[in-house]
Write a protein that holds these residues in place. Sequence first.
Motif, short mmCIF file in Angstrom:
data_model
loop_
_atom_site.label_atom_id
_atom_site.label_comp_id
_atom_site.label_asym_id
_atom_site.label_seq_id
_atom_site.Cartn_x
_atom_site.Cartn_y
_atom_site.Cartn_z
N SER A 6 -6.90 -5.94 -7.77
CA SER A 6 -6.67 -5.73 -6.34
C SER A 6 -6.97 -6.99 -5.54
CB SER A 6 -7.53 -4.56 -5.84
OG SER A 6 -8.90 -4.85 -5.94
N ALA A 50 -5.48 7.46 1.28
CA ALA A 50 -6.64 6.71 0.80
C ALA A 50 -7.47 6.20 1.97
CB ALA A 50 -6.18 5.54 -0.07
N GLU A 75 -7.64 1.91 0.43
CA GLU A 75 -6.70 1.63 -0.65
C GLU A 75 -6.83 0.18 -1.08
OE1 GLU A 75 -1.99 1.93 -1.94
OE2 GLU A 75 -2.59 2.44 0.11
N ARG A 76 -6.96 -0.02 -2.37
CA ARG A 76 -7.07 -1.37 -2.92
C ARG A 76 -5.90 -1.58 -3.89
NH1 ARG A 76 -12.45 0.38 -2.10
NH2 ARG A 76 -13.60 -1.09 -0.79
N PRO A 77 -4.74 -1.97 -3.37
CA PRO A 77 -3.54 -2.09 -4.20
C PRO A 77 -3.67 -3.19 -5.24
CG PRO A 77 -3.18 -3.11 -2.08
CD PRO A 77 -4.51 -2.41 -1.99
N LYS A 123 0.84 -1.19 0.00
CA LYS A 123 0.00 0.00 0.00
C LYS A 123 0.88 1.24 0.00
CE LYS A 123 -4.06 -2.09 2.14
NZ LYS A 123 -5.08 -1.99 3.21
N ASP A 147 -0.59 4.65 -0.79
CA ASP A 147 -1.37 5.89 -0.73
C ASP A 147 -1.81 6.13 0.71
OD1 ASP A 147 -3.02 8.04 -1.00
OD2 ASP A 147 -4.29 7.18 -2.56
N LYS A 148 -1.07 6.95 1.39
CA LYS A 148 -1.32 7.21 2.81
C LYS A 148 -2.66 7.88 3.05
CE LYS A 148 0.87 9.28 6.89
NZ LYS A 148 2.06 10.03 7.40
#
Length: 430
Positions: free
Chosen positions: A331, A305, A308-310, A300, A302-303
């Motif tokens: 994801s 988000a 977050e769905r990597p 992950k 995106d701090k």
Amino acid sequence: MKKESLALCAALSATILTITSCSSPDSEEASSPSSAEASNAHAEHSESHDGFEAAEGETEVAELPPRILLSHKNGLTTLDGETGETIDSEELKVFLRLSDAGDNRHIMVTKGDSFLTFDTGRITKPHGDHKHYYAAQPQLLSAAIEAPHAGHVVHHDGFTALFSDGDGVARIYKTEDIGKEDAKPVNTVETGAAHHGVAVPLKDGSVVTTKGTEDERHTIQHLDPSGKLLAETTECPGVHGEAAAGNGSLFFGCEDGPVVFDGTDFHKIDVSAYAGKGGYQRSGNSAGSEESDIILADNKTDKDAEFERPTSVTLINTEDYSAKKVELGESYWFRSLARGPLGEALVLTTDGKLNVIDPESGEVTKKIDAISQWKENEEWQQPGPILKAANGYAYVTDANKQELVVLDLLGDQEPQRYKLDFKPVEMAVL
């Protein structure tokens, strides 16, 4: 990877879905003793069985039955791993989490402020130079281990650590004592404050544990059995989770690149090549393998988000402390990670496919159709797909279709699909 053990695993797993002992008596083909020798050997073996009979409710079997425990909104259900049939149900209408206790028999059930113990009925009794196997009815044991906000369970090196987030205390048991009425911890580690933490026991009696507060945690310590500090790192903000590599190294996820403990020192992993804004890279969920020195972890970046769905994962080499990003194109979530029998990295993605990754090269070698397409829940406690792997097979739940799918990772058997009358939340496979 350990080639000898991999070859053996492949040979066994391609034909059976059970766990058997490798310590069997000598083959008759190896030597043909005289009638007298054979008679004496039989007499000695028979004599050694005096008083060694199945206890009440136990049935001696040639090999241990695979069993699967599932939690759901109504409680716990145990399935026969070969047929998918239900063999036990326990009604507990509360949120339950499941963790392997480490003895190939018991499963720790986390329930609020306590750890419960579930006996799957898979019993091994050492007997001289060999073992005997017994099957019994699964049951939830009555004794509870009180632990404020019971959290992570970690089995390692013959010990099992139970961490309570509500007081920051880790209770360390001998794994072989799990399930015994008189089981007592061999060590109790007090970290000083309540926090969402984890502890990993080592064979010499020392413990690697997190240290923090409810507001922040960034410290990992190696403590000797008396609690004396042996090593420490404060470079792991948001420390979460752990995994063990085949070489014995331990992995801990952080929010700016993970940390690896080599048994003596802590090593910070450089992930700057693919970290997000401000160097953010969280790998709080991971999976290790005895057959690989490489750890599989989420990625992950995106701090900011909310959810977050990597679409990529990270492979961390615990030998040279390098990291590699692997793009999957779809994801996944925290219950999507597992390891195969040869150390393969396994990831279940939202397109319903099981991605098989070569941990050395980072190449996605296969995508197996496993379940229906799915989407990550905003509430992680709600039913969603679960991936586990054991004995050459991948076990995947399909919450949408209420199915359990068993995939052959070593051969070409057709997937086995078993209907369920509930939506699973968590799963443990022994």
